[in-house]
Design a protein around this motif. Structure first.
Motif, PDB file in Angstrom:
ATOM      1  N   UNK A  74       0.983  -1.391   0.082  1.00  0.00           N
ATOM      2  CA  UNK A  74       0.104   0.277   0.642  1.00  0.00           C
ATOM      3  C   UNK A  74       1.013   1.128   0.193  1.00  0.00           C
ATOM      4  N   UNK A  75       0.510   2.398  -0.548  1.00  0.00           N
ATOM      5  CA  UNK A  75       1.166   3.509  -0.382  1.00  0.00           C
ATOM      6  C   UNK A  75       0.837   4.752  -0.889  1.00  0.00           C
ATOM      7  N   UNK A  76       0.957   5.707   0.096  1.00  0.00           N
ATOM      8  CA  UNK A  76       0.507   7.056   0.189  1.00  0.00           C
ATOM      9  C   UNK A  76       1.504   7.611  -0.567  1.00  0.00           C
ATOM     10  N   UNK A  77       0.918   8.152  -1.964  1.00  0.00           N
ATOM     11  CA  UNK A  77       2.300   9.711  -1.812  1.00  0.00           C
ATOM     12  C   UNK A  77       1.176  10.909  -2.250  1.00  0.00           C
ATOM     13  N   UNK A  78       2.177  12.270  -1.778  1.00  0.00           N
ATOM     14  CA  UNK A  78       1.286  13.583  -1.828  1.00  0.00           C
ATOM     15  C   UNK A  78       2.459  13.804  -2.348  1.00  0.00           C
ATOM     16  N   UNK A  79       1.831  15.441  -3.758  1.00  0.00           N
ATOM     17  CA  UNK A  79       2.709  15.327  -4.571  1.00  0.00           C
ATOM     18  C   UNK A  79       2.054  17.057  -4.956  1.00  0.00           C
ATOM     19  N   UNK A  80       3.052  17.453  -5.501  1.00  0.00           N
ATOM     20  CA  UNK A  80       3.037  19.232  -4.699  1.00  0.00           C
ATOM     21  C   UNK A  80       3.820  20.446  -5.613  1.00  0.00           C
ATOM     22  N   UNK A  81       3.140  21.301  -5.434  1.00  0.00           N
ATOM     23  CA  UNK A  81       4.211  22.868  -6.530  1.00  0.00           C
ATOM     24  C   UNK A  81       4.849  23.097  -5.530  1.00  0.00           C
ATOM     25  N   UNK A  82       5.419  22.875  -4.296  1.00  0.00           N
ATOM     26  CA  UNK A  82       5.993  23.673  -3.258  1.00  0.00           C
ATOM     27  C   UNK A  82       7.230  22.918  -2.178  1.00  0.00           C
ATOM     28  N   UNK A  83       7.941  23.423  -2.096  1.00  0.00           N
ATOM     29  CA  UNK A  83       9.352  23.110  -1.534  1.00  0.00           C
ATOM     30  C   UNK A  83       9.250  21.525  -2.102  1.00  0.00           C
ATOM     31  N   UNK A  84       8.730  20.889  -0.725  1.00  0.00           N
ATOM     32  CA  UNK A  84       9.031  19.711  -1.257  1.00  0.00           C
ATOM     33  C   UNK A  84       7.785  19.174  -1.666  1.00  0.00           C
ATOM     34  N   UNK A  85       8.288  18.740  -3.279  1.00  0.00           N
ATOM     35  CA  UNK A  85       7.778  18.093  -4.586  1.00  0.00           C
ATOM     36  C   UNK A  85       7.201  16.713  -4.253  1.00  0.00           C
ATOM     37  N   UNK A  86       8.079  15.511  -3.510  1.00  0.00           N
ATOM     38  CA  UNK A  86       7.209  14.986  -3.402  1.00  0.00           C
ATOM     39  C   UNK A  86       6.958  13.841  -1.454  1.00  0.00           C
ATOM     40  N   UNK A  87       6.071  13.290  -1.623  1.00  0.00           N
ATOM     41  CA  UNK A  87       6.383  12.658   0.119  1.00  0.00           C
ATOM     42  C   UNK A  87       5.663  11.629  -0.624  1.00  0.00           C
ATOM     43  N   UNK A  88       6.769  10.099  -0.356  1.00  0.00           N
ATOM     44  CA  UNK A  88       6.266   9.120  -0.843  1.00  0.00           C
ATOM     45  C   UNK A  88       6.134   7.705   0.781  1.00  0.00           C
ATOM     46  N   UNK A  89       5.552   7.441   0.885  1.00  0.00           N
ATOM     47  CA  UNK A  89       5.714   5.897   1.513  1.00  0.00           C
ATOM     48  C   UNK A  89       4.743   4.877   1.395  1.00  0.00           C
ATOM     49  N   UNK A  90       5.273   3.537   1.769  1.00  0.00           N
ATOM     50  CA  UNK A  90       4.465   2.556   2.072  1.00  0.00           C
ATOM     51  C   UNK A  90       5.314   1.449   2.827  1.00  0.00           C
ATOM     52  N   UNK A  91       3.605   0.628   2.872  1.00  0.00           N
ATOM     53  CA  UNK A  91       4.062  -0.137   3.790  1.00  0.00           C
ATOM     54  C   UNK A  91       3.556  -1.301   2.865  1.00  0.00           C
ATOM     55  N   UNK A  92       4.016  -3.011   3.925  1.00  0.00           N
ATOM     56  CA  UNK A  92       4.050  -3.413   2.796  1.00  0.00           C
ATOM     57  C   UNK A  92       2.649  -4.871   3.585  1.00  0.00           C
ATOM     58  N   UNK A  93       1.419  -5.669   3.479  1.00  0.00           N
ATOM     59  CA  UNK A  93       1.034  -6.617   5.086  1.00  0.00           C
ATOM     60  C   UNK A  93       2.385  -7.636   5.076  1.00  0.00           C
ATOM     61  N   UNK A  94       3.131  -7.160   4.850  1.00  0.00           N
ATOM     62  CA  UNK A  94       3.561  -8.306   6.476  1.00  0.00           C
ATOM     63  C   UNK A  94       4.691  -7.020   7.239  1.00  0.00           C
ATOM     64  N   UNK A  95       4.134  -6.067   6.755  1.00  0.00           N
ATOM     65  CA  UNK A  95       4.364  -5.458   7.773  1.00  0.00           C
ATOM     66  C   UNK A  95       6.070  -4.309   7.863  1.00  0.00           C
ATOM     67  N   UNK A  96       6.315  -4.315   6.581  1.00  0.00           N
ATOM     68  CA  UNK A  96       7.556  -3.462   6.857  1.00  0.00           C
ATOM     69  C   UNK A  96       6.816  -1.831   5.313  1.00  0.00           C
TER      70      UNK A  96
END
Ligand SMILES: [Zn+2]
Length: 308
Positions: A74-96
């Protein structure tokens, strides 16, 4: 009115603790992150407001991953036009879990950011939720405009628009006096099956009450290493009775391998490759874990699909 402990030994950190409020039948998850969050945040030299926002994104990703039923990532991603262009996190069903922030501009100071990290850091853009169950499956993706001052508000906005599920979220992330990052997340999940025996008014009232009790948790309590997960849930929901189930361990783990990085190098054009070659070697750094993978001339020549 009791907490029924799931395991013999309570695990303090890096876990997802499923629970159920007895009076209403509502289900939830408590996420506590210590080293699993500290390690990826320390691997990069992020400005503090960026590290905190990325930490929230990772805690939220763990929480959402645990309420969705899937095999894969599962991944969550935020993208925008600010100084942080992208924020991304992912997690597997096994907890990584893993995550990173792409910082391309100057980060405003803490005072300017603290009440509105999303508009100040990410700017205008979108939030994407993706479930990838592996080759041969259709990935699910939900996208919503970044509409809110905080990540919590943006995700509430997503829940309002989603017919996939309804939930309420509480997030907390901070760097302790010892320099280590800790994070937490509580998710309450609303599902029609759980509410079946109740009238609509009663279900509405039970939901409202559970959200208020969850909201009474301070960010400090949410990440306090001195309060065990079960203790915290008892403190918040004991009047309505709370039952806990076996916790799931969470760990920071990156999927990068020399093979995967080699595949990325193999996709570069000959021009891009020669640009990246220093002293006969191409070095690639993983954005998630900062590990450096080095390919010398022989290794580059051995990569598949290379056009001489
Ligand atoms: Zn990596």
């Amino acid at each position: 009115m009791t907490v029924i402990a799931g395991g013999a030994h309570a695990r303090l950190d890096d876990l997802t603790q499923p629970f159920k409020i007895e009076a209403s039948g509502l289900h939830g998850r408590l996420v506590r992150l210590g080293p699993a969050l500290d390690q990826p945040l320390q691997a990069h030299d992020y400005p503090a407001p960026v590290a905190e926002l990325l930490g929230e994104c990772m805690a939220l990703t763990v929480g959402l991953a645990s309420v969705l039923k899937f095999q894969g990532t599962f991944s969550l991603q935020a993208r925008g036009d600010g100084p942080v262009r992208m924020l991304v996190a992912d997690a597997t069903n096994t907890g990584a879990i893993r995550g990173y922030a792409q910082v391309t501009g100057d980060i405003p100071d803490w005072e300017a950011v603290k009440n509105a990290p999303i508009p100040r850091l990410i700017g205008a853009g979108y939030l994407a939720f993706t479930v990838d169950q592996g080759p041969g499956t259709e990935p699910y993706q939900g996208i919503v405009d970044l509409d809110g001052a905080t990540l919590g508000e943006c995700v509430h906005h997503y829940f309002q628009q989603s017919n996939q599920f309804s939930a309420a979220v509480k997030l907390g992330v901070a760097q302790g006096h010892d320099g280590h990052w800790r994070g937490g997340c509580i998710i309450l999940q609303r599902s029609p099956e759980d509410e079946n025996p109740m009238t609509q008014d009663d279900a509405e009232e039970a939901w409202r009450r559970a959200v208020i009790l969850m909201g009474s948790c301070t960010p400090e309590e949410l990440i306090d290493p001195a309060i065990e997960a079960n203790q915290l849930l008892y403190r918040l929901f004991h009047e309505d009775g709370v039952r806990v189930f076996d916790p799931h361990p969470i760990a920071f783990a990156c999927k990068c391998t020399p093979d995967r990085m080699g595949a990325a190098v193999a996709m570069l054009t000959p021009d891009e490759r020669s640009e990246m070659t220093i002293d006969g070697k191409i070095s690639v750094t993983c954005q998630f874990c900062n590990a450096e993978h080095v390919f010398d001339e022989a290794a580059v020549a051995a990569l598949p699909g290379r056009n001489p």
